[in-house]
Design an enzyme around this catalytic site. Structure first.
Site, PDB file in Angstrom:
ATOM      1  N   ARG A 104       0.844  -1.192   0.000  1.00  0.00           N
ATOM      2  CA  ARG A 104       0.000   0.000   0.000  1.00  0.00           C
ATOM      3  C   ARG A 104       0.872   1.233   0.000  1.00  0.00           C
ATOM      4  O   ARG A 104       1.729   1.373   0.866  1.00  0.00           O
ATOM      5  CB  ARG A 104      -0.801   0.026   1.316  1.00  0.00           C
ATOM      6  CG  ARG A 104      -2.178  -0.378   1.198  1.00  0.00           C
ATOM      7  CD  ARG A 104      -3.037  -0.166   2.398  1.00  0.00           C
ATOM      8  NE  ARG A 104      -2.501   0.288   3.660  1.00  0.00           N
ATOM      9  CZ  ARG A 104      -3.260   0.690   4.653  1.00  0.00           C
ATOM     10  NH1 ARG A 104      -4.569   0.703   4.523  1.00  0.00           N
ATOM     11  NH2 ARG A 104      -2.744   1.071   5.789  1.00  0.00           N
ATOM     12  N   THR A 108      -1.315   7.525  -0.424  1.00  0.00           N
ATOM     13  CA  THR A 108      -2.591   7.400  -1.158  1.00  0.00           C
ATOM     14  C   THR A 108      -3.397   6.188  -0.712  1.00  0.00           C
ATOM     15  O   THR A 108      -4.589   6.091  -1.005  1.00  0.00           O
ATOM     16  CB  THR A 108      -2.327   7.247  -2.666  1.00  0.00           C
ATOM     17  OG1 THR A 108      -1.643   5.998  -2.875  1.00  0.00           O
ATOM     18  CG2 THR A 108      -1.461   8.382  -3.201  1.00  0.00           C
ATOM     19  N   ASP A 200       0.911  -2.740  12.032  1.00  0.00           N
ATOM     20  CA  ASP A 200       1.311  -3.185  10.688  1.00  0.00           C
ATOM     21  C   ASP A 200       1.693  -4.665  10.742  1.00  0.00           C
ATOM     22  O   ASP A 200       2.715  -5.043  11.321  1.00  0.00           O
ATOM     23  CB  ASP A 200       2.496  -2.343  10.199  1.00  0.00           C
ATOM     24  CG  ASP A 200       2.816  -2.639   8.741  1.00  0.00           C
ATOM     25  OD1 ASP A 200       2.743  -1.723   7.922  1.00  0.00           O
ATOM     26  OD2 ASP A 200       3.126  -3.815   8.422  1.00  0.00           O
ATOM     27  N   ASP A 203       5.236  -5.715   9.310  1.00  0.00           N
ATOM     28  CA  ASP A 203       6.344  -5.318  10.181  1.00  0.00           C
ATOM     29  C   ASP A 203       6.398  -6.202  11.433  1.00  0.00           C
ATOM     30  O   ASP A 203       7.480  -6.553  11.904  1.00  0.00           O
ATOM     31  CB  ASP A 203       6.188  -3.853  10.607  1.00  0.00           C
ATOM     32  CG  ASP A 203       6.581  -2.891   9.484  1.00  0.00           C
ATOM     33  OD1 ASP A 203       7.325  -3.315   8.573  1.00  0.00           O
ATOM     34  OD2 ASP A 203       6.129  -1.737   9.517  1.00  0.00           O
TER      35      ASP A 203
END
Ligand SMILES: O=P(O)(O)OC[C@H]1O[C@H](OP(=O)(O)OP(=O)(O)O)[C@H](O)[C@@H]1O
Ligand SMILES: O=c1cc[nH]c(=O)[nH]1
Ligand SMILES: [Mg+2]
Length: 209
Positions: A104, A108, A200, A203
């Site tokens: 991603r 945006t 995340d 991560d």
């Protein structure tokens, strides 16, 4: 319209509770994502077709059930989807494995493609697209479209945590793809992260932050 199945199982709820905690480290996080992947696969394979086969036990002849066709494939969305693959394969060890690379754009939130390699005969297989997070839905929608463009017809999408916004968008974009969700969360925040979520996923699985 596609089916949306939200898991309702104490083991899944317990393990999702562990990966939500900010103090859970990489090793435990990775183990839990894999185990949750296995448990969601168990639920998501409940409707697979069976066929009767004549066999002989050491005692007598009998009829047993076996999976009809047995043609399955699992396709993780890189990176975070990789964390679910081992768990899926513990349930369906003979599945072929493809890979789709997407990330991603952090500003945006649009998905950016960087890789796609799938088994040749995927158009004849039931394909399980896996990614722990369904947030805006952009990545799942793009991945499924990439697979449709390559002839894949039968897909289901498995994720650990979903936001209602992403579920709605995915259903609208691909009404033929059933969605299996470990936990359905509240909403997305202003940065496109799932709330309460787990941060995340990539991560946390790979220890990159
Ligand atoms: O529904 P969306 O809004 O598209 O967000 C979900 C995507 O975001 C995360 O991937 P990320 O872009 O962080 O890539 P990574 O797995 O390489 O970390 C996640 O694993 C999904 O693929
Ligand atoms: O909450 C989120 C949203 C997108 N991707 C993640 O890894 N986590
Ligand atoms: Mg990530």
């Amino acid at each position: 319209m596609s089916k949306v199945v939200v898991m309702d199982h104490p083991l899944i709820a317990h393990k999702i509770g562990i990966i939500r905690k900010k103090e859970t480290g990489t090793r435990e996080f990775r183990d839990m994502v894999s185990e949750i992947g296995a448990l969601i696969t168990y639920e998501a394979t409940k409707d697979l077709k069976l066929q009767d086969v004549e066999i002989e036990t050491p005692i007598c002849k009998t009829t047993v059930k076996e999976l009809a066709g047995k043609k399955l494939a699992v396709i993780p969305i890189l990176r975070a989807g990789l964390g679910m693959v081992e768990g899926v394969l513990t349930m369906i060890p003979s599945a072929k494995v493809g890979h789709i690379g997407l990330y991603r754009n952090e500003e945006t939130l649009e998905p950016v493609e960087y890789y796609c390699k799938i088994p040749k005969d995927c158009s004849e297989r039931d394909v399980f697209v896996v990614d722990p997070m369904l947030a805006t839905g952009g990545s799942a929608i793009a991945a499924i479209q990439m697979l449709k463009n390559r002839g894949v017809k039968n897909m289901r999408f498995l994720c650990v945590i979903a936001a209602p916004e992403g579920v709605k968008k995915l259903q609208e974009a691909h009404p033929d793809v059933d969605i299996y969700i470990g936990a359905l969360d509240e909403h997305l925040n202003e940065n496109g992260y799932i709330v309460p979520g787990l941060g995340d996923a990539g991560d946390r699985i790979f220890g990159t932050k």
